[in-house]
Write a protein that holds these residues in place. Sequence first.
Motif, PDB file in Angstrom:
ATOM      1  N   ASP A   9      10.992   9.141 -25.690  1.00  0.00           N
ATOM      2  CA  ASP A   9      11.622   8.497 -26.837  1.00  0.00           C
ATOM      3  C   ASP A   9      13.075   8.171 -26.510  1.00  0.00           C
ATOM      4  O   ASP A   9      13.965   8.998 -26.699  1.00  0.00           O
ATOM      5  CB  ASP A   9      11.547   9.390 -28.075  1.00  0.00           C
ATOM      6  N   MET A  10      13.290   6.947 -26.048  1.00  0.00           N
ATOM      7  CA  MET A  10      14.643   6.480 -25.742  1.00  0.00           C
ATOM      8  C   MET A  10      15.289   5.801 -26.953  1.00  0.00           C
ATOM      9  O   MET A  10      16.496   5.582 -26.971  1.00  0.00           O
ATOM     10  CB  MET A  10      14.591   5.467 -24.591  1.00  0.00           C
ATOM     11  N   PHE A  11      14.468   5.433 -27.947  1.00  0.00           N
ATOM     12  CA  PHE A  11      14.952   4.571 -29.033  1.00  0.00           C
ATOM     13  C   PHE A  11      14.549   5.139 -30.395  1.00  0.00           C
ATOM     14  O   PHE A  11      13.810   4.512 -31.150  1.00  0.00           O
ATOM     15  CB  PHE A  11      14.400   3.151 -28.867  1.00  0.00           C
ATOM     16  N   SER A  12      15.025   6.343 -30.691  1.00  0.00           N
ATOM     17  CA  SER A  12      14.690   7.003 -31.957  1.00  0.00           C
ATOM     18  C   SER A  12      15.047   6.125 -33.153  1.00  0.00           C
ATOM     19  O   SER A  12      16.019   5.370 -33.111  1.00  0.00           O
ATOM     20  CB  SER A  12      15.451   8.328 -32.069  1.00  0.00           C
ATOM     21  N   GLN A  13      14.248   6.227 -34.207  1.00  0.00           N
ATOM     22  CA  GLN A  13      14.367   5.465 -35.466  1.00  0.00           C
ATOM     23  C   GLN A  13      13.892   4.023 -35.332  1.00  0.00           C
ATOM     24  O   GLN A  13      13.843   3.300 -36.309  1.00  0.00           O
ATOM     25  CB  GLN A  13      15.808   5.481 -36.033  1.00  0.00           C
ATOM     26  N   THR A  14      13.548   3.588 -34.118  1.00  0.00           N
ATOM     27  CA  THR A  14      13.038   2.230 -33.908  1.00  0.00           C
ATOM     28  C   THR A  14      11.603   2.322 -33.390  1.00  0.00           C
ATOM     29  O   THR A  14      11.138   3.404 -33.010  1.00  0.00           O
ATOM     30  CB  THR A  14      13.881   1.447 -32.890  1.00  0.00           C
ATOM     31  N   ASN A  15      10.922   1.181 -33.337  1.00  0.00           N
ATOM     32  CA  ASN A  15       9.530   1.204 -32.876  1.00  0.00           C
ATOM     33  C   ASN A  15       9.393   1.108 -31.361  1.00  0.00           C
ATOM     34  O   ASN A  15       8.290   1.024 -30.839  1.00  0.00           O
ATOM     35  CB  ASN A  15       8.715   0.089 -33.553  1.00  0.00           C
ATOM     36  N   GLY A  16      10.513   1.131 -30.637  1.00  0.00           N
ATOM     37  CA  GLY A  16      10.472   1.066 -29.176  1.00  0.00           C
ATOM     38  C   GLY A  16      10.127   2.397 -28.548  1.00  0.00           C
ATOM     39  O   GLY A  16      10.456   3.461 -29.086  1.00  0.00           O
ATOM     40  N   VAL A  17       9.477   2.352 -27.396  1.00  0.00           N
ATOM     41  CA  VAL A  17       9.177   3.576 -26.645  1.00  0.00           C
ATOM     42  C   VAL A  17       9.160   3.242 -25.157  1.00  0.00           C
ATOM     43  O   VAL A  17       8.676   2.194 -24.747  1.00  0.00           O
ATOM     44  CB  VAL A  17       7.837   4.208 -27.090  1.00  0.00           C
ATOM     45  N   GLU A  18       9.730   4.121 -24.366  1.00  0.00           N
ATOM     46  CA  GLU A  18       9.754   3.973 -22.907  1.00  0.00           C
ATOM     47  C   GLU A  18       8.618   4.822 -22.328  1.00  0.00           C
ATOM     48  O   GLU A  18       8.221   5.835 -22.927  1.00  0.00           O
ATOM     49  CB  GLU A  18      11.098   4.455 -22.363  1.00  0.00           C
ATOM     50  N   CYS A  19       8.110   4.412 -21.181  1.00  0.00           N
ATOM     51  CA  CYS A  19       7.067   5.194 -20.509  1.00  0.00           C
ATOM     52  C   CYS A  19       7.388   5.303 -19.026  1.00  0.00           C
ATOM     53  O   CYS A  19       7.997   4.410 -18.445  1.00  0.00           O
ATOM     54  CB  CYS A  19       5.695   4.532 -20.649  1.00  0.00           C
ATOM     55  N   VAL A  20       6.953   6.401 -18.421  1.00  0.00           N
ATOM     56  CA  VAL A  20       6.972   6.516 -16.967  1.00  0.00           C
ATOM     57  C   VAL A  20       5.580   6.933 -16.545  1.00  0.00           C
ATOM     58  O   VAL A  20       5.010   7.873 -17.088  1.00  0.00           O
ATOM     59  CB  VAL A  20       8.085   7.476 -16.474  1.00  0.00           C
ATOM     60  N   THR A  21       5.027   6.201 -15.578  1.00  0.00           N
ATOM     61  CA  THR A  21       3.625   6.360 -15.200  1.00  0.00           C
ATOM     62  C   THR A  21       3.498   6.615 -13.697  1.00  0.00           C
ATOM     63  O   THR A  21       4.180   5.967 -12.903  1.00  0.00           O
ATOM     64  CB  THR A  21       2.826   5.101 -15.581  1.00  0.00           C
ATOM     65  N   GLN A  62       0.798  -1.236   0.000  1.00  0.00           N
ATOM     66  CA  GLN A  62       0.000   0.000   0.000  1.00  0.00           C
ATOM     67  C   GLN A  62       0.835   1.294   0.000  1.00  0.00           C
ATOM     68  O   GLN A  62       0.620   2.182   0.861  1.00  0.00           O
ATOM     69  CB  GLN A  62      -0.951   0.009   1.208  1.00  0.00           C
ATOM     70  N   PRO A  63       1.784   1.452  -0.914  1.00  0.00           N
ATOM     71  CA  PRO A  63       2.511   2.723  -0.975  1.00  0.00           C
ATOM     72  C   PRO A  63       1.585   3.858  -1.407  1.00  0.00           C
ATOM     73  O   PRO A  63       0.567   3.619  -2.076  1.00  0.00           O
ATOM     74  CB  PRO A  63       3.576   2.455  -2.046  1.00  0.00           C
ATOM     75  N   GLU A  64       1.930   5.069  -1.018  1.00  0.00           N
ATOM     76  CA  GLU A  64       1.149   6.235  -1.447  1.00  0.00           C
ATOM     77  C   GLU A  64       1.237   6.424  -2.966  1.00  0.00           C
ATOM     78  O   GLU A  64       0.248   6.770  -3.609  1.00  0.00           O
ATOM     79  CB  GLU A  64       1.655   7.508  -0.746  1.00  0.00           C
ATOM     80  N   ARG A  65       2.437   6.181  -3.502  1.00  0.00           N
ATOM     81  CA  ARG A  65       2.646   6.355  -4.936  1.00  0.00           C
ATOM     82  C   ARG A  65       3.467   5.197  -5.501  1.00  0.00           C
ATOM     83  O   ARG A  65       4.367   4.682  -4.833  1.00  0.00           O
ATOM     84  CB  ARG A  65       3.379   7.669  -5.238  1.00  0.00           C
ATOM     85  N   ILE A  66       3.148   4.827  -6.745  1.00  0.00           N
ATOM     86  CA  ILE A  66       3.947   3.879  -7.516  1.00  0.00           C
ATOM     87  C   ILE A  66       4.384   4.598  -8.784  1.00  0.00           C
ATOM     88  O   ILE A  66       3.554   5.192  -9.483  1.00  0.00           O
ATOM     89  CB  ILE A  66       3.143   2.617  -7.891  1.00  0.00           C
ATOM     90  N   VAL A  67       5.673   4.566  -9.065  1.00  0.00           N
ATOM     91  CA  VAL A  67       6.196   5.118 -10.323  1.00  0.00           C
ATOM     92  C   VAL A  67       6.646   3.934 -11.160  1.00  0.00           C
ATOM     93  O   VAL A  67       7.562   3.200 -10.782  1.00  0.00           O
ATOM     94  CB  VAL A  67       7.359   6.098 -10.077  1.00  0.00           C
ATOM     95  N   TYR A  68       5.980   3.733 -12.279  1.00  0.00           N
ATOM     96  CA  TYR A  68       6.208   2.558 -13.132  1.00  0.00           C
ATOM     97  C   TYR A  68       6.966   3.004 -14.380  1.00  0.00           C
ATOM     98  O   TYR A  68       6.450   3.755 -15.196  1.00  0.00           O
ATOM     99  CB  TYR A  68       4.852   1.942 -13.512  1.00  0.00           C
ATOM    100  N   VAL A  69       8.213   2.545 -14.513  1.00  0.00           N
ATOM    101  CA  VAL A  69       9.027   2.806 -15.703  1.00  0.00           C
ATOM    102  C   VAL A  69       8.978   1.556 -16.569  1.00  0.00           C
ATOM    103  O   VAL A  69       9.211   0.448 -16.070  1.00  0.00           O
ATOM    104  CB  VAL A  69      10.483   3.149 -15.325  1.00  0.00           C
ATOM    105  N   SER A  70       8.681   1.714 -17.852  1.00  0.00           N
ATOM    106  CA  SER A  70       8.450   0.541 -18.695  1.00  0.00           C
ATOM    107  C   SER A  70       9.050   0.706 -20.081  1.00  0.00           C
ATOM    108  O   SER A  70       8.999   1.783 -20.672  1.00  0.00           O
ATOM    109  CB  SER A  70       6.944   0.298 -18.850  1.00  0.00           C
ATOM    110  N   CYS A  71       9.602  -0.408 -20.605  1.00  0.00           N
ATOM    111  CA  CYS A  71      10.083  -0.427 -21.983  1.00  0.00           C
ATOM    112  C   CYS A  71       9.102  -1.156 -22.902  1.00  0.00           C
ATOM    113  O   CYS A  71       9.366  -1.300 -24.097  1.00  0.00           O
ATOM    114  CB  CYS A  71      11.471  -1.067 -22.077  1.00  0.00           C
TER     115      CYS A  71
END
Length: 441
Positions: free
Chosen positions: A424-436, A389-398
């Motif tokens: 955009d961690m991976f320019s020119q490729t179809n990959g994308v990173e997110c932070v939520t 039960q943390p107050e906040r969760i920060v989810y970093v995802s590839c």
Amino acid sequence: MKKNDKIVGTCSGYTKEGLGVVKIDGFPLFVKGILQNETAEMVVTLVKKTYGYAKVLSIKEPSKQRCELKCPVAKQCGGCQLQHMTYTEQLHFKKQKVQDVIDRIAKLDMKVEDVLGMENPWYYRNKCQIPVGVDQNKVVTGFYRIHSNTIIDTNACAIQSETINEVLSHMKELLQTYGNASVFRHLLIKHAFTTGEVMLVWIVREYPFSSMKEMAEDIVQRLPYIKSVIVNVNTRTDNVILGEKEYTLYGDSYITDAIHNLKFHISSKSFYQVNPVQTNVLYGKALELAQLSGKETVIDLYCGVGTISMFLAQKAKKVIGIEIVPQAIQDAKENAKMNNIDNIEFICSDAASYANKLSEENMRPDVIVVDPPRKGLDQITLNSIIKMQPERIVYVSCDPATMARDLGIIKESNYEIKLVQPVDMFSQTNGVECVTLIERI
């Protein structure tokens, strides 16, 4: 519709891989290299029950978002999927890719933020793993043709740093000169952008091998910025790149880089983000979303060499970093010591086991940060996070799809998804990173 049929159609959107979607009488064809709203003549290459594939023969009405390919082997190499798109279109595609899974998989009624892009989306990678082969007595180095084991021979890559390209060019020449390329499986090159130091790892089938020491002396004399030459021995028959045994031929077993005001030792096997410019952006955003005041206890699951952990420790009361790779934990401890950070505890364990242990001990952290591998969080880890039960969760995802799956589960347990920020961690490729950002209701 059948294979080899020629058709004319217009692209209506993209798959998650960046292929164009062209519908003919409602039947979707997936087409490489076509842009949204472009009309093209195509030939059908494969037909399945509910979808098919086609290849562009000619573009009839090109999009304003089409651009010339920067790399001469971009069409053959599987490394870059989006070079035919302007950078504006790439960011549009990546935002839509994330929005699609938030709508469809997470089933959240929210708008994804605009992608945080790069000022210069070329020559950004600080690490490469390049296959080595021999074809008719000629050394070939490059990346694999998509869906094959054929090496597309090249001397440079438009998304690797120019320093890495220089190292590769010299190594290719030396492998030809010394005649020992058949021993090599891969070249692993790591480039610390801040210090300029380079680590060169020779991944080989046997040790020692012909002219090993002479070649190490030669490459270091040519390129003095190489601070570490390591031989990694891999006798496996599968596609795992790094073997277990390593020998340091020259210099240290690590190089040093920096993010903001923090220094990091990077070894051959330790995880480190491949885009140093955007790592500043990604970790800065993660720290912002954690909303630390100096009183919080933070758990950092999948902490790697402690990069995010040390960002967090500057603003938190205490950080506990969890990582399963022993070498990464060793690096993390050394990194914390080197930066005089003493409010971090690093634990070598798999995330599921340790998160479960903490939850059973009724641990109540204020913030949990997760940066899981592509497969996302397993059920044990998810349950343990929710139980703490943390107050906040920060989810970093590839991987936006597995992140969306996990968000769909978390939202059912008195948590609200507040913001999804693609980077955009991976320019020119179809990959994308997110932070939520996820907050307890």
